[in-house]
Design an enzyme around this catalytic site. Structure first.
Site, PDB file in Angstrom:
ATOM      1  N   PHE A  34       0.830  -1.199   0.000  1.00  0.00           N
ATOM      2  CA  PHE A  34       0.000   0.000   0.000  1.00  0.00           C
ATOM      3  C   PHE A  34       0.866   1.251   0.000  1.00  0.00           C
ATOM      4  O   PHE A  34       1.860   1.329   0.742  1.00  0.00           O
ATOM      5  CB  PHE A  34      -0.847   0.081   1.280  1.00  0.00           C
ATOM      6  CG  PHE A  34      -1.835  -1.023   1.487  1.00  0.00           C
ATOM      7  CD1 PHE A  34      -3.137  -0.908   1.031  1.00  0.00           C
ATOM      8  CD2 PHE A  34      -1.469  -2.176   2.178  1.00  0.00           C
ATOM      9  CE1 PHE A  34      -4.066  -1.919   1.257  1.00  0.00           C
ATOM     10  CE2 PHE A  34      -2.390  -3.188   2.411  1.00  0.00           C
ATOM     11  CZ  PHE A  34      -3.691  -3.055   1.944  1.00  0.00           C
ATOM     12  N   ASP A  35       0.465   2.238  -0.772  1.00  0.00           N
ATOM     13  CA  ASP A  35       0.873   3.613  -0.493  1.00  0.00           C
ATOM     14  C   ASP A  35       0.140   4.032   0.785  1.00  0.00           C
ATOM     15  O   ASP A  35      -0.820   3.373   1.210  1.00  0.00           O
ATOM     16  CB  ASP A  35       0.495   4.498  -1.675  1.00  0.00           C
ATOM     17  CG  ASP A  35       0.897   5.950  -1.476  1.00  0.00           C
ATOM     18  OD1 ASP A  35       1.872   6.212  -0.743  1.00  0.00           O
ATOM     19  OD2 ASP A  35       0.221   6.831  -2.041  1.00  0.00           O
ATOM     20  N   PHE A  36       0.567   5.121   1.407  1.00  0.00           N
ATOM     21  CA  PHE A  36      -0.056   5.540   2.666  1.00  0.00           C
ATOM     22  C   PHE A  36      -1.085   6.648   2.451  1.00  0.00           C
ATOM     23  O   PHE A  36      -2.292   6.415   2.565  1.00  0.00           O
ATOM     24  CB  PHE A  36       1.014   5.986   3.664  1.00  0.00           C
ATOM     25  CG  PHE A  36       0.458   6.327   5.024  1.00  0.00           C
ATOM     26  CD1 PHE A  36       0.061   5.327   5.894  1.00  0.00           C
ATOM     27  CD2 PHE A  36       0.315   7.654   5.416  1.00  0.00           C
ATOM     28  CE1 PHE A  36      -0.467   5.637   7.140  1.00  0.00           C
ATOM     29  CE2 PHE A  36      -0.202   7.979   6.658  1.00  0.00           C
ATOM     30  CZ  PHE A  36      -0.601   6.966   7.523  1.00  0.00           C
TER      31      PHE A  36
END
Length: 333
Positions: free
Chosen positions: A162-164
């Site tokens: 995941f990106d944040f």
């Protein structure tokens, strides 16, 4: 007794995310709906080839062996096909031995109104319009991007990256960066609020459900020392110090842990993702995803200031029903 979805990880899946529908969609575009129907009916028993999300879904469903009598994962097909043309999809699911038994066929209808009633934590589709509509209503949806990725399925783990910002957290800090002065304002904001957890993003519930499965795996390992946990979660973000600490504090506040975290500070994400080899990667910026989609399954979360005015994240128990928009019949792709 009714089948309870609330306690499970429920994935809503368009046919276009699970299978390669490029040929049939081309028929639809060039020859119209009637020809598309004839094309699918004539090939009803011809299995479709795996699509971008196939490997991720296959591996995720395999985790149900942790609790065969009470599955942890449920996948529901949400298809724009009608039941007749959708039969080829169901036959393909059976051919590939995927444990997907629940399906909704909408004959061109909008799938987004069914995301909340079916307790879906993630809706995947290749249909950009459907995904954008769902996200604007606050639902957790992502567009799978075309990819040449092929999975030999010769290793057991399932790796999710995941990106944040704008994905598992909201876009509060991204808005500071974009609208209030770039990196200096962003770093000042994150240091000042380092102990304040971020508000949830669209995929926070999905992440929490994955974390629950990891807890089940840890319990299994405690009971059976030979068991090796299969689900691994990574965060791959353009943040770097000092903005990293608020990410960690946010994850802690949610009561979960991740296996890996990459704070890259502007280094191209593709460089580490090609080593990490996630079976799916979620990001809110296409500038990061276009390079990664060439070699691994990549999903665009079109949320927040970098995509459009931010949508409100839905709180399911407070969400009211809405009327379904009228749409013309069309394929999933």
């Amino acid at each position: 007794m009714a089948y309870d979805l609330e306690k499970r990880l429920v994935i809503g899946l368009a046919s276009s995310a699970l299978f390669d529908l490029s040929q049939s969609h081309q028929v639809f575009l060039e020859q119209g709906e009637a020809a598309y129907r004839d094309y699918q009916l004539a090939r009803e028993h011809e299995p479709l080839k795996p699509g971008v999300a196939f490997s991720f879904i296959r591996r995720l469903l395999a985790l149900n062996d942790l609790s065969p009598d009470d599955p942890l994962v449920e996948v529901v097909l949400l298809s724009r096909n009608d039941p007749n043309t959708g039969l080829r999809v169901m036959n393909s699911i059976r051919h590939h031995d995927l444990d997907i038994t629940r399906a909704v066929f909408l004959q061109g209808g909008d799938p987004s109104p069914y995301i909340q009633p079916l307790s879906i934590s993630l809706f995947l589709s290749a249909n950009q319009e459907d995904v954008h509509r769902a996200v604007q209503q606050g639902y957790p949806a992502g567009q799978v991007l075309n990819s040449s990725y092929e999975d030999a399925y010769d290793d057991q783990p399932i790796r999710v990256a995941f990106d944040f910002d704008g994905v598992i957290a909201d876009d509060e800090s991204e808005r500071v960066y974009q609208q209030e002065g770039g990196l200096p304002a962003f770093f000042e904001h994150e240091v000042r609020l380092v102990q304040k957890p971020h508000n949830p993003g669209l995929l926070q519930t999905f992440l929490l459900k994955l974390a629950h499965i990891q807890e089940v795996e840890q319990l299994r390992q405690e009971q059976d020392a030979s068991y090796v946990p299969r689900l691994r979660i990574a965060i791959v973000t353009a943040r770097n110090a000092p903005a990293h600490e608020r990410v960690i504090n946010t994850i802690r506040s949610w009561g979960i842990e991740v296996n890996e975290a990459f704070f890259l500070g502007g280094i191209e994400k593709r460089r580490v993702l090609e080593v990490l080899q996630p079976h799916i990667f979620f990001d809110d910026q296409t500038t990061h995803l276009i390079p990664t989609a060439q070699t691994l399954p990549s999903v665009h979360i079109p949320f927040g200031v970098v995509n459009h005015p931010p949508a409100k994240v839905v709180v399911p128990e407070k969400k009211k029903g809405r009327k379904q928009a009228k749409t013309k019949p069309r394929t999933d792709a």
